[in-house]
Design an enzyme around this catalytic site. Structure first.
Site, mmCIF file in Angstrom:
data_model
loop_
_atom_site.group_PDB
_atom_site.id
_atom_site.type_symbol
_atom_site.label_atom_id
_atom_site.label_comp_id
_atom_site.label_asym_id
_atom_site.label_seq_id
_atom_site.Cartn_x
_atom_site.Cartn_y
_atom_site.Cartn_z
ATOM 1 N N LYS A 33 -5.680 -9.661 10.941
ATOM 2 C CA LYS A 33 -5.632 -8.203 10.811
ATOM 3 C C LYS A 33 -7.002 -7.721 10.369
ATOM 4 C CE LYS A 33 -3.443 -4.416 8.355
ATOM 5 N NZ LYS A 33 -2.345 -3.979 7.480
ATOM 6 N N ARG A 56 -10.431 -1.179 2.606
ATOM 7 C CA ARG A 56 -9.687 -2.437 2.647
ATOM 8 C C ARG A 56 -10.543 -3.626 3.092
ATOM 9 N NH1 ARG A 56 -5.015 0.090 1.730
ATOM 10 N NH2 ARG A 56 -3.946 1.398 3.257
ATOM 11 N N LYS A 90 -4.138 -7.781 15.253
ATOM 12 C CA LYS A 90 -4.048 -6.336 15.055
ATOM 13 C C LYS A 90 -5.398 -5.771 14.688
ATOM 14 C CE LYS A 90 -2.051 -3.107 11.886
ATOM 15 N NZ LYS A 90 -1.425 -2.901 10.636
ATOM 16 N N ARG A 135 -2.065 5.935 8.359
ATOM 17 C CA ARG A 135 -2.132 6.235 6.932
ATOM 18 C C ARG A 135 -1.583 7.617 6.639
ATOM 19 N NH1 ARG A 135 -7.725 2.875 5.795
ATOM 20 N NH2 ARG A 135 -6.815 0.918 6.528
ATOM 21 N N CYS A 176 0.810 -1.230 0.000
ATOM 22 C CA CYS A 176 0.000 0.000 0.000
ATOM 23 C C CYS A 176 0.838 1.274 0.000
ATOM 24 C CB CYS A 176 -0.993 -0.004 1.160
ATOM 25 S SG CYS A 176 -0.257 -0.095 2.799
ATOM 26 N N GLU A 191 -7.969 -17.724 9.974
ATOM 27 C CA GLU A 191 -6.880 -16.972 9.350
ATOM 28 C C GLU A 191 -5.537 -17.396 9.955
ATOM 29 O OE1 GLU A 191 -6.254 -15.079 6.951
ATOM 30 O OE2 GLU A 191 -8.093 -14.097 6.301
HETATM 31 C C1 PBG Z 1 -0.040 -1.779 5.912
HETATM 32 C C2 PBG Z 1 -0.185 -1.551 7.354
HETATM 33 C C3 PBG Z 1 -1.117 -0.757 8.044
HETATM 34 C C4 PBG Z 1 -0.758 -0.798 9.381
HETATM 35 C C5 PBG Z 1 0.354 -1.615 9.473
HETATM 36 N N1 PBG Z 1 0.679 -2.083 8.221
HETATM 37 C C6 PBG Z 1 -2.209 0.095 7.558
HETATM 38 C C7 PBG Z 1 -3.386 -0.466 6.942
HETATM 39 O O1 PBG Z 1 -3.572 -1.668 6.823
HETATM 40 O O2 PBG Z 1 -4.186 0.361 6.495
HETATM 41 C C8 PBG Z 1 -1.446 -0.050 10.496
HETATM 42 C C9 PBG Z 1 -0.605 0.253 11.683
HETATM 43 C C10 PBG Z 1 -1.132 1.297 12.569
HETATM 44 O O3 PBG Z 1 -2.268 1.803 12.422
HETATM 45 O O4 PBG Z 1 -0.399 1.668 13.506
HETATM 46 N N2 PBG Z 1 -1.032 -2.483 5.274
#
Ligand code: PBG
Length: 344
Positions: A216, A238, A269, A226, A122, A254
């Site tokens: 996640k 997403r 997460k 972001r 991303c 998962e």
């Molecule tokens: C990348 C990613 C994200 C985070 C970690 N790796 C953002 C997302 O999925 O939008 C979020 C970490 C955070 O909010 O501290 N995909």
């Protein structure tokens, strides 16, 4: 036997007694410190929505890692802000990508630090999605006739799973070549752990472990990240690849699949709104378990503390302690340094 024979307050009378019977302890070794690496030198640019968190140029990142290491924080995870973005995430897998360069610098200048590489597309894609995007506006079958009016298209685009795997695998190998110790895929494509494991093995990195962002969730708590990583999707969201926050059983599936595909460590997460998922994962799986206290969790504590609505240090330590108590043995946290200082 009940009251008055039983008085639980007996063991809460002094700090020494409380310390003696404490069930969960925090140590700096369990923190993993996320760093946002940007081009340039001498740069330390604070992220607006995350006071105390910075975009760091490589030279500054090296200093930060050294400081963290001296406080007992053994591990960092790197995110990159590339010079430019495109539709194939070149910056993610380029030999001289920003994270590749940072990893080389950190590994050559700081001893005994575990450098993890967040593997996702991303930050490197012009559209900001974690995988390859395919437009779905090819002529819909209009020949069905007016009577059977086709339902309106619900998606005009798709995040293509299998084509993304190749780029994720390429990124992982490139990071391993640059000296990254642990590969941490956060994209949530199906089959990515297996694809990355195969690619690492073929390239001779059979000893490089994978920390899978296994469960996640598609979370509003990623908002400030972001901004920090400049990775907001330009359209859509997403939810077609990250998990529905409503689903605990699916989270177990998962994780199970990532374990089958060869994950060495697993992650849940975000952390605090998902303590039940952490606890269930701890109960069911025997791999090292990490939890990510994400940007929004950090930002909320900071914002409330700035208003003097909560005691910052106290809530920082309590939030981390409770994530540990739920069952995470490692915590990815923007508080890694602060909390380590507090513990010292
Ligand atoms: C990348 C990613 C994200 C985070 C970690 N790796 C953002 C997302 O999925 O939008 C979020 C970490 C955070 O909010 O501290 N995909």
């Amino acid at each position: 036997m009940a009251f008055p024979a039983n008085r639980l307050r007996r063991l809460r009378r002094t700090e020494t007694l409380r310390t003696l019977v404490r069930e969960t302890r925090l140590t700096p070794e369990s923190f993993i410190y996320p760093l946002f690496i940007c081009p340039g030198s001498g740069i330390r640019k604070e992220v607006g929505s995350m006071p105390g968190v910075f975009n760091l140029s490589i030279d500054e990142a090296v200093k930060e890692v050294r400081a963290a290491r001296s406080l007992g924080v053994l591990s960092v995870i790197l995110f990159g802000l590339p010079e430019k973005k495109d539709e194939v995430a070149t910056g993610a897998w380029a030999e001289n990508g920003i994270v590749q360069k940072a990893a080389r610098a950190i590994k050559s200048e700081v001893r005994d630090v575990v450098v993890m590489g967040d593997v996702c597309l991303c930050e490197y894609m012009s559209h900001g999605h974690c995988g390859v995007v395919k437009a779905n506006n090819e002529a819909e079958p209009q020949s069905l006739g007016a009577a059977a009016a086709a339902p309106p298209a619900t998606t005009e685009y798709e995040i293509v799973n299998d084509a993304s795997l190749e780029l994720l695998a390429r990124t992982s190998v490139s990071l391993a070549r640059a000296g990254v110790d642990v590969i941490a895929p956060s994209d949530m494509m199906d089959g990515r752990v297996g694809a990355i494991r195969t690619a690492l093995d073929e390239a001779g990195f059979e000893n490089t472990p994978i920390l899978a962002y296994a469960a996640k969730f598609a979370s509003g708590f990623y908002g400030p990240f972001r901004e920090a990583a400049d990775s907001t999707p330009k359209f859509g969201d997403r939810r077609s690849y990250q998990m529905d926050p409503a689903n605990l059983h699916e989270a177990m599936r998962e994780i199970e699949l990532d374990v089958e595909e060869g994950a060495d460590m697993i992650m849940v997460k975000p952390a605090m709104p998902y303590l039940d998922v952490i606890a269930a994962a701890r109960d069911r799986f025997d791999l090292p378990l990490a939890a990510y206290q994400v940007s929004g969790e950090y930002a909320m504590i900071e914002a409330a503390a700035r208003n003097q609505w909560i005691d910052r240090e106290r809530v920082m330590m309590e939030s981390l302690l409770c994530i540990r108590r739920a069952g995470a043995s490692m915590i990815l946290t923007y508080y890694a340094m602060e909390a380590a200082k507090f513990l010292a």
